[in-house]
Design a protein around this motif. Structure first.
Motif, short mmCIF file in Angstrom:
data_model
loop_
_atom_site.label_atom_id
_atom_site.label_comp_id
_atom_site.label_asym_id
_atom_site.label_seq_id
_atom_site.Cartn_x
_atom_site.Cartn_y
_atom_site.Cartn_z
N ARG A 1 0.85 -1.20 0.00
CA ARG A 1 0.00 0.00 0.00
C ARG A 1 0.88 1.25 0.00
O ARG A 1 1.82 1.34 0.79
N GLU B 1 1.69 4.71 1.14
CA GLU B 1 1.33 5.50 2.32
C GLU B 1 1.44 7.00 2.05
O GLU B 1 0.67 7.79 2.60
N GLU C 1 -2.76 2.76 -5.84
CA GLU C 1 -2.93 2.79 -4.38
C GLU C 1 -2.34 1.54 -3.74
O GLU C 1 -1.70 1.60 -2.68
N THR C 2 -2.56 0.40 -4.36
CA THR C 2 -1.95 -0.86 -3.93
C THR C 2 -1.44 -1.60 -5.15
O THR C 2 -1.95 -1.41 -6.26
N ASP D 1 0.02 -4.26 2.89
CA ASP D 1 -1.42 -4.12 3.05
C ASP D 1 -1.99 -5.33 3.78
O ASP D 1 -1.50 -6.46 3.63
N SER E 1 -4.48 -7.04 3.25
CA SER E 1 -4.99 -8.09 2.37
C SER E 1 -3.93 -9.15 2.07
O SER E 1 -4.25 -10.20 1.52
N TYR F 1 1.64 -4.20 11.41
CA TYR F 1 1.98 -3.11 10.51
C TYR F 1 3.45 -3.23 10.16
O TYR F 1 4.32 -3.23 11.05
#
Length: 279
Positions: free
Chosen positions: A160, A162, A174-175, A203, A205, A223
């Motif tokens: 992702r 940031e 975005e991803t 991300d 996902s 994270y």
């Protein structure tokens, strides 16, 4: 008539002179910037594979974007005189251990030099062959501290973006799905460091990420920053740089390639042009 011919000769001479001067100026301008890549390429076949791949890929990109790309495995070249020839330094796998080399690199960065480090260039673990015994580099400069753990096997992740305003992320979705990689976890929480600008992270996902066989090698949550810069320096750390290797059958064949990913390559090219002062 004679006067007319003389005038024509003068005009023709001026035109030729103009084109000649323009050509000389274009040749004299030289490359946009110069890059030197340091590497070790020993021990871990995955890192060796990445170094060989990088040293084929970067020269092609250098031709396309008009900069020079040189390499050296002689870390004694990490000195003030040698570094003064280059605008960007890359660490493809390891980092310097000699105090004089470390001091030269620190001075280079504090005086406006630029740097990009890949994957193992950020590694530090005590005890190991690469202990955390360089606080400026690992805690202040990169900011991540020590290595804590990693995923296994090397696996692609959904990344992702940031920070969409940074030049390195320009034009990225975005991803996007990365090349397979061994992902690192660190002792320091980079989100708590005001000097660190996290550009990409894993991300949610992507989870579970990794296949094991050890359970701690499979991440189910958390994270994890993977690309970031320190706003006090012209630098970029990229966690990618570990190709998948056929260890199981002892062929050491490369099973995945870091630069076989168009979107990820765009990130690296953007980063390099930004480090070199190019738009």
């Amino acid at each position: 008539m004679k006067c007319h011919l003389t005038t024509r000769r003068v005009i023709l001479f001026c035109i030729i002179s103009l084109f000649t001067a323009t050509g000389i100026k274009g040749q004299a301008s030289g490359p946009a910037f110069k890059v030197i890549a340091f590497f070790t390429a020993r021990n871990d076949q995955a890192h060796i594979s990445f170094v060989h791949e990088a040293n084929k890929w970067f020269p092609e990109i250098a031709k396309q974007y008009h900069f020079t790309y040189d390499t050296t495995s002689n870390w004694h070249n990490l000195n003030e005189q040698f570094l003064s020839q280059y605008q960007v330094v890359l660490f493809l796998d390891t980092r310097p251990d000699d105090p004089a080399q470390r001091a030269a690199f620190k001075k280079y960065m504090e005086n406006g030099g630029a740097w990009m480090g890949f994957h193992f260039a950020g590694f530090a673990l005590t005890p190991s062959d690469f202990p955390q015994n360089w606080n400026w580099y690992h805690d202040t400069f990169i900011g991540a501290g020590s290595y804590v753990s990693n995923t296994w096997r090397p696996t692609a992740a959904i990344l992702r973006v940031e920070d969409r305003q940074h030049p390195a992320t320009k034009g990225l979705p975005e991803t996007f799905k990365s090349s397979p990689n061994e992902w690192y976890r660190w002792s320091n929480d980079l989100r708590k460091n005001p000097d660190i600008d996290i550009l990409l992270s894993i991300d949610a996902s992507s989870f579970p990420l990794g296949t094991g066989p050890k359970q701690q090698e499979i991440w189910h949550s958390g994270y994890y920053p993977v690309v970031w810069t320190n706003k006090k320096y012209r630098m970029m750390y990229v966690n990618m740089g570990h190709n998948d290797i056929d260890y199981e059958h002892k062929t050491n064949k490369t099973l995945s390639f870091t630069f076989a990913n168009e979107v990820q390559n765009k990130l690296i090219i953007n980063s390099l042009l930004w480090l070199g002062g190019r738009k």
